[in-house]
Design a protein around this motif. Structure first.
Motif, PDB file in Angstrom:
ATOM      1  N   VAL A 173       0.862  -1.189   0.000  1.00 49.26           N
ATOM      2  CA  VAL A 173       0.000   0.000   0.000  1.00 49.26           C
ATOM      3  C   VAL A 173       0.893   1.231   0.000  1.00 49.26           C
ATOM      4  CG1 VAL A 173      -1.688   1.320   1.321  1.00 49.26           C
ATOM      5  CG2 VAL A 173      -1.862  -1.180   1.205  1.00 49.26           C
ATOM      6  N   ASP A 175      -0.557   4.557  -0.848  1.00 56.00           N
ATOM      7  CA  ASP A 175      -1.283   5.789  -0.530  1.00 56.00           C
ATOM      8  C   ASP A 175      -2.753   5.463  -0.277  1.00 56.00           C
ATOM      9  OD1 ASP A 175      -1.667   8.424  -0.050  1.00 56.00           O
ATOM     10  OD2 ASP A 175      -1.098   9.133  -2.039  1.00 56.00           O
ATOM     11  N   VAL A 176      -3.419   6.412   0.371  1.00 57.45           N
ATOM     12  CA  VAL A 176      -4.846   6.251   0.647  1.00 57.45           C
ATOM     13  C   VAL A 176      -5.515   7.600   0.434  1.00 57.45           C
ATOM     14  CG1 VAL A 176      -4.503   6.704   3.137  1.00 57.45           C
ATOM     15  CG2 VAL A 176      -6.527   5.468   2.395  1.00 57.45           C
ATOM     16  N   LEU A 185      -7.293   2.850  -2.151  1.00 58.26           N
ATOM     17  CA  LEU A 185      -5.903   2.543  -1.823  1.00 58.26           C
ATOM     18  C   LEU A 185      -5.118   2.455  -3.118  1.00 58.26           C
ATOM     19  CD1 LEU A 185      -5.868  -0.325   0.866  1.00 58.26           C
ATOM     20  CD2 LEU A 185      -5.392   2.103   1.199  1.00 58.26           C
ATOM     21  N   VAL A 203     -11.353   1.352   4.823  1.00 54.60           N
ATOM     22  CA  VAL A 203      -9.977   0.846   4.827  1.00 54.60           C
ATOM     23  C   VAL A 203      -9.581   0.625   6.278  1.00 54.60           C
ATOM     24  CG1 VAL A 203      -7.583   1.657   4.638  1.00 54.60           C
ATOM     25  CG2 VAL A 203      -9.090   1.779   2.656  1.00 54.60           C
ATOM     26  N   ALA A 205      -6.203   0.024   8.518  1.00 53.42           N
ATOM     27  CA  ALA A 205      -4.740  -0.018   8.540  1.00 53.42           C
ATOM     28  C   ALA A 205      -4.309  -0.987   9.623  1.00 53.42           C
ATOM     29  CB  ALA A 205      -4.188   1.373   8.822  1.00 53.42           C
ATOM     30  N   SER A 211       2.971   2.248  10.187  1.00 55.94           N
ATOM     31  CA  SER A 211       1.841   2.337   9.250  1.00 55.94           C
ATOM     32  C   SER A 211       1.918   3.510   8.263  1.00 55.94           C
ATOM     33  CB  SER A 211       0.553   2.456  10.070  1.00 55.94           C
ATOM     34  OG  SER A 211      -0.536   2.762   9.237  1.00 55.94           O
ATOM     35  N   ILE A 213      -0.481   4.123   6.176  1.00 56.22           N
ATOM     36  CA  ILE A 213      -1.827   4.713   6.124  1.00 56.22           C
ATOM     37  C   ILE A 213      -2.010   5.722   7.262  1.00 56.22           C
ATOM     38  CG2 ILE A 213      -4.296   4.191   6.303  1.00 56.22           C
ATOM     39  CD1 ILE A 213      -3.728   1.578   4.867  1.00 56.22           C
ATOM     40  N   LYS A 216      -0.241   8.765   6.181  1.00 60.25           N
ATOM     41  CA  LYS A 216      -0.954   9.506   5.124  1.00 60.25           C
ATOM     42  C   LYS A 216      -2.209  10.176   5.678  1.00 60.25           C
ATOM     43  CE  LYS A 216       1.676   8.293   1.586  1.00 60.25           C
ATOM     44  NZ  LYS A 216       2.430   9.246   0.771  1.00 60.25           N
ATOM     45  N   ILE A 332     -11.347   5.604   7.258  1.00 60.17           N
ATOM     46  CA  ILE A 332     -10.099   4.876   7.552  1.00 60.17           C
ATOM     47  C   ILE A 332     -10.029   4.565   9.048  1.00 60.17           C
ATOM     48  CG2 ILE A 332      -7.573   5.032   7.493  1.00 60.17           C
ATOM     49  CD1 ILE A 332      -8.000   7.218   5.284  1.00 60.17           C
TER      50      ILE A 332
END
Ligand SMILES: Cc1cc2nc3c(=O)[nH]c(=O)nc-3n(C[C@H](O)[C@H](O)[C@H](O)COP(=O)(O)OP(=O)(O)OC[C@H]3O[C@@H](n4cnc5c(N)ncnc54)[C@H](O)[C@@H]3O)c2cc1C
Length: 674
Positions: A173, A175-176, A185, A203, A205, A211, A213, A216, A332
Motif C-alpha cells: 500500500v 497511498d490512501v 488505496l 480501509v 490499517a 503504518s 496509512i 498519510k 479509515i
C-alpha cells in the motif's frame, strides 16, 4: 514503468497480513463482508515476536472462529510445564540460578491481604472457559491464514505466492485517499511494479507500527518513544533445547559480565529461541552487532558454544509506548500496532490488536449488512482507545518491574544510557574503543554472582531473591486487564500491576460495557431433554452466530451480527420487545436465551461449544429455536447463574462481541446508556 490498472472494488480493504489483519479478515468474512488484505511481503512473517496469547484472545479464538482453529492450536501448543516459569540466572545452562517465578503456583504469592486467596491463573480459570497459551506468533499466523481462506471460501491457497483473492501477497500500500463514493488505496504489485487502485467502503490499517496509512491520514502517535533499544536475535539450536530440559522456561533473564539479555524459548521441539539484547544509541548502533559479536553474546548467554546453533536474523527494535491520537479518520480505521505500540512486558501488543479487530468487525458488518446507523463505527475509537491507553500504562509499569531484579544485582540502565551519551560526544573511533570497556565495568558486579562466597554477590543475590519471592518482579497474568476491561469512558487506568493482577474480584460484577461473565450452562436436547454438554455464557453470542451460519437452515441471522438477550426472570416467556427498542439504531436481529433451573437433569461434565455439537443436534436446536420465535433455553446446571448473576439483573442484553449493552431489571426500568 509504472502501469496504473483500472479501479477494483471490495467493501473492506485491509493493509497488512499480520495477526491483526488476518483476524479482522476472517471475522468480517464470517459475517459475510467481502474483504481483501494487501501484504507487502511475499509471504507471512516468519519472525517470532509475540508468544503469549492471553485469555480474552483465546476466548475470541474459541468462540469467533470455527472449532478447527482451536483444534489445531491444541495440537501444536507446548505443554504448560515447558513455559510456566521465568528463570533468572547467570547463564541458561549451568550458571547460578538467581531465582525463578512460577506463573501457575498452587496458591497466591501476593502479600496483599485484601487480595483474594487465589493465584492469578486460578482467577482466570474461575472466570473464563479459555486458557492462556505460549505459542509463537510465527506458528499462530499460518493457522489464522488458513481460517481467512476458509471463511472467505478461497480455495486458491495463496500462501507464499500469488493468486489468492483474499490475501494479496507482494502488494504494498502506497497511498490512501477518500473519494465521494468511498475510499481508495493505491497499491503497488511488487513483482511487476504495476500500480492498482482499489476502492472500498472502508480501509483498515493493520500495517504495523510504521503504518503508511496512519502517516498519510496524518494521525500522530502520542506517548514515549525509544523507551529502550534492543537487538532481536532469532536463532535455533536443538542441542540447546535438549540441554535445557532440566530447567525449561518461557523467559530466561540472563545477567553475567559478558551479556545482559532476555532469552525467549519460542519452540522447544525445533530449538527456536529469540534473544533480546539491549543496545545504547547514539554510541551503539545495530551495525555493531555483526556475526562474530552476536555469536559471542549468544555463547555467553547460553554458557557454552553449541555447534548446531544457527542465527536466522538479527534485527533492531525500538521499544515505544504510544497510542494513536485518533483511531478513525473518515472511512479509515487503525488497528493493532498501527494504533498502539507497547513495551512487550506483559504481552499486550498482539492481544490488544486482535481484540481491536474483534470489536471493529461486527460494527463494520452491522453497518454494511444490517444498515445500522453509521455512528456505531465511532464507538470503535471511544471503546478501544482507552483500553490501549490502559494497556500502555500497564506495560510501562511492567517494564519498570522487570528492571527491579537487575537493579538489585547492581545494574543501572540510566547509567548505561548516560555512558552512551557521553561517549558519543568524543570522536567516533575513541568512542567505539571506549564504550565496550565502560559497559564491561557496568556489568562487572555480576562477576561476583558466580562466586557464592563473595559478600557483594551474596548481598545482591539476597536482594534479587527477595524481589522474586515477594512477587514484585514481572508477572505473566493480569486477570483484570485481560478479561475485566470495560467499554466505558470512566474505565480507570491501571495504577500498578499488583492492583491489576489481584483485583480479579469484580469479574462477576455485571457492568454495562463489561464482558458477560463466564458461567457454564447446560444445553438440553429440545426433544429428548438429554444434556448435549455445557457451554460458556461468554461464548454464546459469537458461537450462536457461527453455528447458525454453518447450519445453513436458519436464515434469520444469516451473515448478520446479532445480539442476545439472556433472561432468568420468573416469567414463562421472555419479552424481546424492550431490547428491540435498545437495538433500534443498530437494526440488529435478536435471539433470546432463557436461563432455567432444572436440577433434575443429570449433570453432564463435558464442556463444549455450539460448533462442536453434532449436526443433527444443532439442527434440532435451531428448529426448536425457530418454533419458539427466536428463543433458546439453557439450564443453570451448577446454580452459578442464580448465585452470581441473577441478583444483579434479570435480563442482560449482550452485543455480538459478548460485551454487555444493557442491564434490564424489568421491561419498564431500563438501564440504557448510549
Ligand atoms: C520482541 C517482541 C515480543 C513481543 N511479545 C508479545 C507477546 O508475547 N504478546 C503480544 O500480544 N504481543 C507481543 N509483541 C507485540 C506483537 O508482536 C505485535 O503487537 C503484533 O505483531 C502486531 O500485529 P499487527 O498485525 O498489528 O502488526 P504486524 O505484526 O507488524 O503486521 C503488519 C503487517 O503489515 C505489513 N505491512 C506493513 N506496511 C505495509 C504496506 N505499506 N502495505 C502492505 N503491507 C504492509 C507487514 O509486512 C506486516 O506483515 C511482541 C513484540 C516484540 C517486538
Amino acid at each position: 514503468m509504472e502501469k496504473l490498472k483500472p479501479v477494483k472494488h471490495a467493501p473492506v480493504l485491509i493493509a497488512g497480513a499480520g495477526p491483526v489483519g488476518l483476524t479482522l479478515s476472517a471475522l468480517l468474512s464470517r459475517c459475510g463482508v467481502q474483504n481483501v488484505i494487501f501484504e507487502k511481503n511475499a509471504e507471512l512473517s516468519q519472525h517470532p515476536q509475540a508468544h503469549f496469547i492471553n485469555c480474552r484472545t483465546m476466548e475470541i479464538f474459541r468462540h469467533a472462529y470455527s472449532p478447527n482453529l482451536m483444534r489445531r492450536i491444541t495440537e501444536i501448543v507446548p505443554d504448560q510445564s515447558c513455559w510456566r516459569h521465568f528463570i533468572y540466572a547467570t547463564s541458561v545452562l549451568n550458571g547460578t540460578e538467581i531465582g525463578r517465578v512460577d506463573n501457575f503456583p498452587s496458591s497466591s504469592t501476593s502479600r496483599n491481604t485484601a487480595a483474594p486467596p487465589l493465584a492469578a491463573h486460578q482467577v482466570l480459570d474461575r472466570h473464563s472457559p479459555a486458557k492462556v497459551i505460549h505459542l509463537s506468533q510465527s506458528r499462530l499466523m499460518p493457522l489464522l491464514f488458513d481460517e481467512v481462506l476458509a471463511e472467505a471460501g478461497d480455495t486458491t491457497r495463496s500462501r507464499g505466492g500469488k493468486g489468492g483473492h483474499v490475501v494479496r501477497f507482494g502488494h504494498e500500500v502506497k497511498d490512501v485517499r477518500e473519494v465521494v463514493e468511498g475510499v481508495q488505496l493505491l497499491v503497488e504489485e511488487k513483482e511487476t511494479c504495476d500500480m492498482h487502485v482499489f476502492q472500498g467502503h472502508y480501509v483498515v490499517a493493520a500495517d504495523g507500527s510504521s503504518s503508511v496509512i496512519r502517516h498519510k491520514a496524518q494521525i500522530s502517535m502520542l506517548g514515549e518513544r525509544g523507551v529502550q533499544h534492543l537487538m532481536n536475535i532469532h536463532f535455533s539450536s536443538r542441542a540447546l533445547a535438549q540441554a535445557t530440559s532440566h530447567r525449561p522456561a518461557m523467559l530466561y533473564f540472563i545477567y553475567n559480565a559478558e551479556v545482559v539479555c532476555v532469552l525467549v524459548a519460542h519452540h522447544y521441539p525445533s530449538g527456536e529461541f529469540v534473544a533480546q539484547v539491549p543496545y545504547f544509541p547514539p554510541a551503539q548502533s545495530p551495525e555493531d552487532f555483526g556475526p562474530v559479536t552476536v555469536r559471542a553474546l549468544l555463547d555467553a548467554a547460553i554458557g557454552t558454544a553449541f555447534t548446531d546453533l544457527t542465527v536466522h536474523s538479527v534485527r533492531p527494535w525500538i521499544m515505544d509506548c504510544q497510542v494513536a491520537q485518533r483511531y478513525r479518520s473518515g472511512r479509515i480505521f487503525l488497528a493493532g500496532d498501527a494504533a498502539h505500540r507497547f513495551p512487550p512486558a506483559g504481552g499486550f501488543g498482539m492481544n490488544t490488536g486482535i481484540q481491536d479487530a474483534h470489536n471493529l468487525s461486527w460494527k463494520i458488518a452491522s453497518v454494511l449488512q444490517n444498515s445500522a446507523n453509521g455512528a456505531l463505527l465511532d464507538t470503535y475509537e471511544t471503546e478501544r482507545r482507552p483500553v490501549a491507553e490502559r494497556n500502555a500504562s500497564l506495560s510501562m509499569h511492567n517494564f519498570s518491574r522487570s528492571l527491579r531484579v537487575p537493579q538489585a544485582l547492581g545494574l543501572n540502565v540510566e547509567q548505561a544510557k548516560d555512558a552512551a551519551r557521553i561517549s558519543s560526544r568524543i570522536s567516533n573511533a575513541m568512542s567505539k574503543a571506549l564504550l565496550p570497556y565502560m559497559f564491561a565495568v557496568g556489568r562487572w558486579p555480576l562477576k561476583s554472582l558466580e562466586n557464592v562466597r563473595h559478600p557483594y554477590g551474596e548481598m545482591c543475590l539476597a536482594k534479587a531473591r527477595k524481589i522474586l519471592r515477594d512477587g514484585a518482579s514481572l508477572p505473566l497474568l493480569f486477570p483484570t486487564d485481560d478479561i475485566g476491561f470495560r467499554y466505558r469512558p470512566e474505565f480507570p487506568r491501571a495504577q500498578n500491576a499488583e492492583e491489576s493482577i489481584h483485583h480479579g474480584l469484580g469479574l462477576d460484577h455485571l457492568q454495562v460495557g463489561g464482558r458477560l461473565p463466564h458461567i457454564w450452562l447446560q444445553c438440553l436436547h429440545p426433544d429428548t431433554g438429554e444434556s448435549l454438554g455445557n457451554i460458556s455464557s461468554t461464548d454464546l453470542a459469537d458461537q450462536l452466530q457461527a453455528a447458525f451460519l454453518s447450519s445453513g437452515i436458519f436464515d434469520f441471522t444469516r451473515s448478520r451480527p446479532f445480539a442476545i438477550l439472556l433472561s432468568s426472570s420468573a416469567e414463562e416467556k421472555i419479552t424481546l420487545s424492550a431490547s428491540q427498542t435498545v437495538l433500534k439504531g443498530w437494526n440488529m436481529p435478536l435471539i433470546g436465551v432463557k436461563i432455567i433451573m432444572r436440577p433434575e437433569v443429570s449433570s453432564h461434565s463435558s464442556t463444549t461449544t455450539f460448533g462442536e455439537f453434532g449436526q443433527e443436534d444443532q439442527q434440532a436446536l435451531f428448529r426448536h429455536l425457530i418454533k419458539k420465535g427466536g428463543c433458546l433455553t439453557l439450564n443453570d446446571i451448577e446454580g452459578n447463574w442464580e448465585q452470581r448473576i441473577h441478583s444483579q439483573a434479570s435480563s442482560i442484553l449482550v452485543r455480538p462481541d459478548g460485551h454487555i449493552q444493557a442491564l434490564l431489571p424489568s421491561d419498564k426500568d431500563l438501564d440504557i446508556d448510549f
